[in-house]
Design an enzyme around this catalytic site. Structure first.
Site, PDB file in Angstrom:
ATOM      1  N   CYS B 131       8.668  -8.029  -3.996  1.00  0.00           N
ATOM      2  CA  CYS B 131       9.043  -9.076  -3.033  1.00  0.00           C
ATOM      3  C   CYS B 131      10.225  -9.844  -3.598  1.00  0.00           C
ATOM      4  O   CYS B 131      10.468  -9.849  -4.801  1.00  0.00           O
ATOM      5  CB  CYS B 131       7.876 -10.011  -2.799  1.00  0.00           C
ATOM      6  SG  CYS B 131       7.496 -11.000  -4.243  1.00  0.00           S
ATOM      7  N   THR B 193       5.207   1.339  -1.601  1.00  0.00           N
ATOM      8  CA  THR B 193       5.663   2.039  -0.387  1.00  0.00           C
ATOM      9  C   THR B 193       7.185   2.014  -0.252  1.00  0.00           C
ATOM     10  O   THR B 193       7.846   1.061  -0.660  1.00  0.00           O
ATOM     11  CB  THR B 193       5.037   1.414   0.863  1.00  0.00           C
ATOM     12  OG1 THR B 193       5.324   0.012   0.876  1.00  0.00           O
ATOM     13  CG2 THR B 193       3.533   1.594   0.881  1.00  0.00           C
TER      14      THR B 193
END
Ligand SMILES: Cc1cc2nc3c(=O)[nH]c(=O)nc-3n(C[C@H](O)[C@H](O)[C@H](O)COP(=O)(O)OP(=O)(O)OC[C@H]3O[C@@H](n4cnc5c(N)ncnc54)[C@H](O)[C@@H]3O)c2cc1C
Ligand SMILES: Cc1cc2nc3c(=O)[nH]c(=O)nc-3n(C[C@H](O)[C@H](O)[C@H](O)COP(=O)(O)OP(=O)(O)OC[C@H]3O[C@@H](n4cnc5c(N)ncnc54)[C@H](O)[C@@H]3O)c2cc1C
Ligand SMILES: Cc1cc2nc3c(=O)[nH]c(=O)nc-3n(C[C@H](O)[C@H](O)[C@H](O)COP(=O)(O)O)c2cc1C
Ligand SMILES: Cc1cc2nc3c(=O)[nH]c(=O)nc-3n(C[C@H](O)[C@H](O)[C@H](O)COP(=O)(O)O)c2cc1C
Ligand code: FES
Ligand code: FES
Lengths: 301, 294, 294, 301
Positions: B131, B193
């Site tokens: 993130c 992912t």
């Protein structure tokens, strides 16, 4: 108790009526809720029959290894072969299906399928002797009606599936109301006993939507009825709105895209007044008053 | 097939990928059998952030012919909820617990690590760095300098093994892994992912509630293998490999590429007990190919 | 379905991806019918480098359930061979020719571009920047600054449209695309192959002669869509989208994500005339969904 | 001309003997080489028969739309359904198969398959009526023997396929020599007329390898023989080595992993003395003297 769960509800019938003292919690994820555990892992079962009912397919299998499901519970299904491929194509993940019927006296599980995409198409190819992978029973299932209320089952299309098993398990309920697009689809109404039918095109039964029938049926009996509904999003939303208007309790069996069915992926969330909940774990049956709307994003065809 | 990771002894090398198995939910669904037949050698919990998060609006899932795109968006009860509600239940699992945490600033990451630093229930921490650091705008796990700075700050806060879960959406993943190693990471895990997307077939608008999403499953397997191989060559610390593992052969490939442990993610959705089958298949292959594995 | 790219009028929006169709070889194999039924609206030739290259040793191919990993390694006759042997034949194709070039230093790229700058047979150039600049070690197409410097040097060398083929193995592909746009790129194309790998099932050694390889085909489709969408949002110049296109719907998705043209790669291997089918399917979908496409 | 191409060689028989003036160029990619063009694109054909021959499967289809292949040419095959999937599994790309037999008088194409992986397994499932995708004919095929030489066909395992059609097309050739692993596999030898057989385990015919028979057959006739060989890499390499030793010209039908079969992917390259060549375009038949070794990387099982 006029409307308790029938003995056939499964090996661990819940002491249901008390759970209804606080309706908002009835479908909530109480960690202590007594559930019939599903066997861990997927298991291969044999398909034993396939029948067409109007536009739908009944798929029967013999689930020797699993417990009996409650009405409203579902299974994740996938064909044991050719699931995950076919020109690199979907289906890849298993698909959720409500139990249509699961007689207590044998190991039979019936599902009712509508062919809407690659997964249902593949399942529709299965024939007796083919193998199916199942995980389940999953989800919460219906709760018996609150005291002094009788169940009114309202269904649309392939959404009649969980109503059939619920009708089997209820000792007593009023005449079910079913809506279909047309006569061809309405042929599946026979899976539920003594139902009144509406079709969108008037080709069979009442010409109009099932909520027309529902208003007639309920009129003057608002305090005696509890609605159990399953069907396409637009129908469920109409049912929800009518019940909200008439202050009638309703249990809605909803659908959402699911990847796992056992709470692992957080993919199946639906918005409730109290935030997002995982439908596979806290549903698929939700009390209607928990919802702002039954029109969920990413559902319907 | 016993194996050791940063001093933790494990019965076999197959664990779960964070966010792909909720042991608490699974226990409600599968009851005691889940515990008796627990398929993972260690349990990694879903990412916990400091504040609670609802996650992304639905729809959150898009299926492809060979994988899944998810925009779950890291829903979590937040640190407090996790400590109060989840940790006690997870501590009952029959295997070591690895807690996965993520913060949006180095200070947040520090706070999360401190909260678990001395928890006896917690065996190791996994740090999700896929993130952006809201202060710099850079994805923490995509930039070696960014990650070094973060780890130098938070590494001293705990003696527990600290696993850094790398982002695969980076130009030079081995460089990021080396930076993690130099800054004190005990191990690295990958891949998370890949950035992906799906459009509504009719309207053409993004399908997922979050706009884009993350691709997992068989589609990413060969990308994962390449990244694990390159990272294992670049660092000395142990590597946890994941991405599209469906069979023992896939797990074996990751081990041969240099991973110490293998994590199963999306395949859990197709079969809750998939990891047990994968472990058994791996064990059979180990038998057959012992020379290459010693 | 006529469409325009940088002033080039094309009959439809489907072209081939570089390196996935050799029109000269195909003409030997399929004869005149190839020309009569030429499936692409423009032809993109395989990457040409200055010097001839043998490419990687075999094996060069690894098949996965949903794609292909290749380590072809850019075999080419080199500039001279291409100009002398291939260009005259390619000039006979019934569609505009786009020449794909790659250099290992900015000077090499400049030399290649100069060689085609005034060639009337060549309609546009595509610059493959998925290789490292041997002088800096950085992949030219993964770093915005690196790419800017390159383009500022070579852009002035030709008036022809210059398409920059971006690398997908980058942390921030839209940033690289913006850098390309600012430095004068006429269009960008993406995605090139994702870094991937396969191991020999028995020995566990890397299968491909080149060690690692590039993943293409359906497995990369959703990654491609996400990158094309993000790049099309980031730049004003046209985008050529590719990655896993197998059907009209896949092409439509890329167009909806903002691409002007769509390229077909790996699917050509499954059916040499796949692009014709895809174009027909796309055209049928266009009919059905005109409102979203205008 | 005692050994020119038979009339059945196809609609455009090459003026072959002249091409042999410079042997090194015979299989080289002369841009001007007259080839029978394959129809552009893949086409669906119907499977018309499936027979087992020993350990191999003969697959017959009716190729109404294509020209007749030359001996040694191949097609890229894929099942029209379930190719690209099955639990996300391979096969994804088409597979290369030599023509076993293609009588000039009808549209029949026969292939001989050995089940070695997912692609051959899927093709082996096909039954009459199923559809097959084909691209071809592809590749160069065999050249007639150089003047004053007779063809000696040498094959191993499923590699007998291109020898059968070559035998059909040659007016005259010496007795073919075939090697197999065991008796079960040797049962396929009947697909080639009057062949001498060797088996590795001695369960049928000569106990040993086919190059034993070859040495016997050639002894003293070195200047009268041209060898045509197809089989597993180790066999081809043994044949190549014997022919090199005895200075006998040999045409080897090789195999390499292929993605496209028509020169598009550059994936099928094999090392020759003059560098890497695309086997699908410049082969699959290569003159043995172009090769350092017939043991190619990534082939064999
Ligand atoms: C608890 C529960 C019970 C159910 N019970 C029944 C039942 O008894 N009978 C029955 O017929 N059905 C039932 N369903 C619905 C059934 O699960 C779906 O119809 C089925 O999953 C459709 O799969 P498919 O592959 O055929 O179609 P899909 O292609 O998956 O299409 C189904 C819907 O999914 C969405 N969708 C389309 N493409 C994608 C994609 N690539 N990725 C993700 N979503 C996509 C669209 O909204 C589409 O309309 C139930 C669903 C739930 C959640
Ligand atoms: C010109 C030509 C003619 C041929 N003629 C015939 C014939 O007449 N009859 C016949 O039976 N065969 C023939 N073959 C061989 C045939 O094409 C292969 O046996 C077939 O492609 C195998 O496919 P599969 O999926 O069954 O096996 P695969 O799994 O593809 O295995 C075949 C070989 O490919 C390699 N391999 C394994 N996995 C992979 C992977 N994932 N990706 C890439 N390579 C892999 C290994 O070397 C393995 O031994 C011919 C090949 C060529 C090139
Ligand atoms: C639905 C879903 C949710 C995920 N949630 C998380 C998460 O919370 N934290 C995290 O670090 N990774 C998360 N991941 C990534 C996985 O841990 C794993 O890295 C990735 O899925 C690749 O493995 P797979 O291909 O086996 O699924 C999630 C993946 C999926 C599919
Ligand atoms: C075998 C093969 C060779 C390729 N060669 C080149 C090349 O020479 N130059 C280039 O820019 N891209 C090359 N590519 C990348 C493709 O042009 C394309 O970007 C990529 O394959 C994604 O598209 P696809 O999924 O449709 O194949 C090659 C791809 C493949 C599969
Ligand atoms: S379907 Fe995975 S959490 Fe509900
Ligand atoms: S198989 Fe593609 S070039 Fe030969």
């Amino acid at each position: 108790m006029s409307a308790g769960p029938a003995a056939s509800a499964g090996p661990a019938p819940r002491a249901a009526p008390t759970a209804h003292a606080a309706p908002a919690a009835s479908a909530a994820p109480a960690a202590s809720a007594v559930r019939t555990p599903a066997p861990f892992g997927r298991r291969a079962v044999a398909v034993t029959a396939r029948e067409r009912h109007g536009a739908y397919t009944l798929l029967r299998c013999e689930d020797a290894g699993g417990p009996r499901p409650r009405a409203g519970q579902f299974y994740m299904l996938s064909a044991a072969e050719r699931w995950g491929g076919g020109d690199g194509e979907r289906p890849f993940l298993p698909r959720a299906f409500s139990v249509l019927r699961a007689p207590a006296e044998d190991r039979r599980l019936d599902f009712l399928l509508e062919d809407v995409g690659p997964g249902t198409r593949r399942l529709d190819e299965l024939r007796p002797g083919d193998r199916l992978h199942v995980v389940g029973p999953l989800g919460n299932g219906f709760e018996p009606p609150r005291e002094r209320r009788r169940a009114l089952l309202v269904g649309g299309g392939v959404g009649i599936a969980p109503l059939a098993i619920w009708q089997d398990q209820l000792e007593d309920s009023t005449r079910p109301l079913l809506g279909f697009r047309d006569r061809a689809r309405a042929a599946a109404a026979g899976l539920v006993s003594s139902a009144r039918v509406a079709t969108d095109d008037g080709s069979f039964g009442h010409h109009g939507v099932v909520t027309d029938l529902m208003r007639q049926e309920i009129a003057g009996r608002e305090s005696e009825i509890e609605v159990y509904a399953c069907g396409p999003p637009a129908m469920l939303e109409a049912v929800r709105a009518v019940c909200a208007e008439l202050a009638i309790p309703a249990q809605l069996a909803l659908e959402a895209g699911m990847a796992c069915g056992f709470g692992a992926c957080f993919g199946c969330v639906v918005p409730t007044r109290a935030g997002l909940v995982r439908l596979c774990l806290d549903g698929p049956v939700l009390d209607a008053d928990r919802l702002e709307s039954a029109l969920l994003p990413g559902t319907g065809h | 097939m016993t194996v050791e990771l940063c001093g933790i002894a494990l019965e076999h090398p197959v664990i779960n990928a964070s966010g792909t198995f909720d042991a608490i939910a699974a226990r409600r669904v599968f009851g005691a059998e889940l515990i008796e037949r627990f398929p993972f050698a260690a349990f990694v919990s879903k990412t916990v952030t400091l504040a609670p998060r609802q996650g992304n609006p639905p729809p959150r899932l898009w299926e492809t012919g060979s994988g899944l795109i998810n925009s779950i968006g890291l829903p979590t009860k937040g640190l407090e909820g996790y400590l109060g509600e989840d940790l006690p239940e997870l501590a009952e699992l029959p295997v070591p617990l690895i807690v996965n945490v993520m913060g949006f600033t180095p200070a947040e990451v520090g706070e999360l690590i401190r909260a678990f630093a001395d928890r006896p229930e917690v065996t190791a921490l996994e740090l999700n760095v896929s993130c952006p650091n809201v202060e710099t705008g850079l994805v923490m796990g995509a930039d070696p300098r960014e990650l070094s700075a973060l780890l130098e700050r938070v590494r001293p806060l705990t003696d527990k093994p600290l696993i850094v879960k790398l982002s695969p959406n980076a130009t030079d993943v081995p460089a990021v892994a080396r930076a993690a190693e130099r800054a004190g990471a005990s191990a690295v895990s990958l891949i998370n992912t890949l950035r992906g997307m799906a459009l509504h077939p009719r309207s053409g608008a993004p399908w997922l509630g979050g706009g884009g999403g993350g691709v997992s499953g068989p589609a990413v397997r060969s990308v994962a293998l390449a990244q694990v191989y390159a990272v294992a060559e670049a660092v000395e610390i142990p590597v946890i490999g994941m991405g599209g593992v469906q069979r023992g052969q896939d797990a074996l490939d990751l081990l041969r590429a240099g991973a110490t442990l293998v994590a199963v993610g999306t395949e859990n959705f197709r079969d809750p007990a998939a990891a047990s089958r994968i472990t058994a298949e791996l064990s059979a292959l180990h038998g057959n190919s012992a020379p290459e594995l010693t």
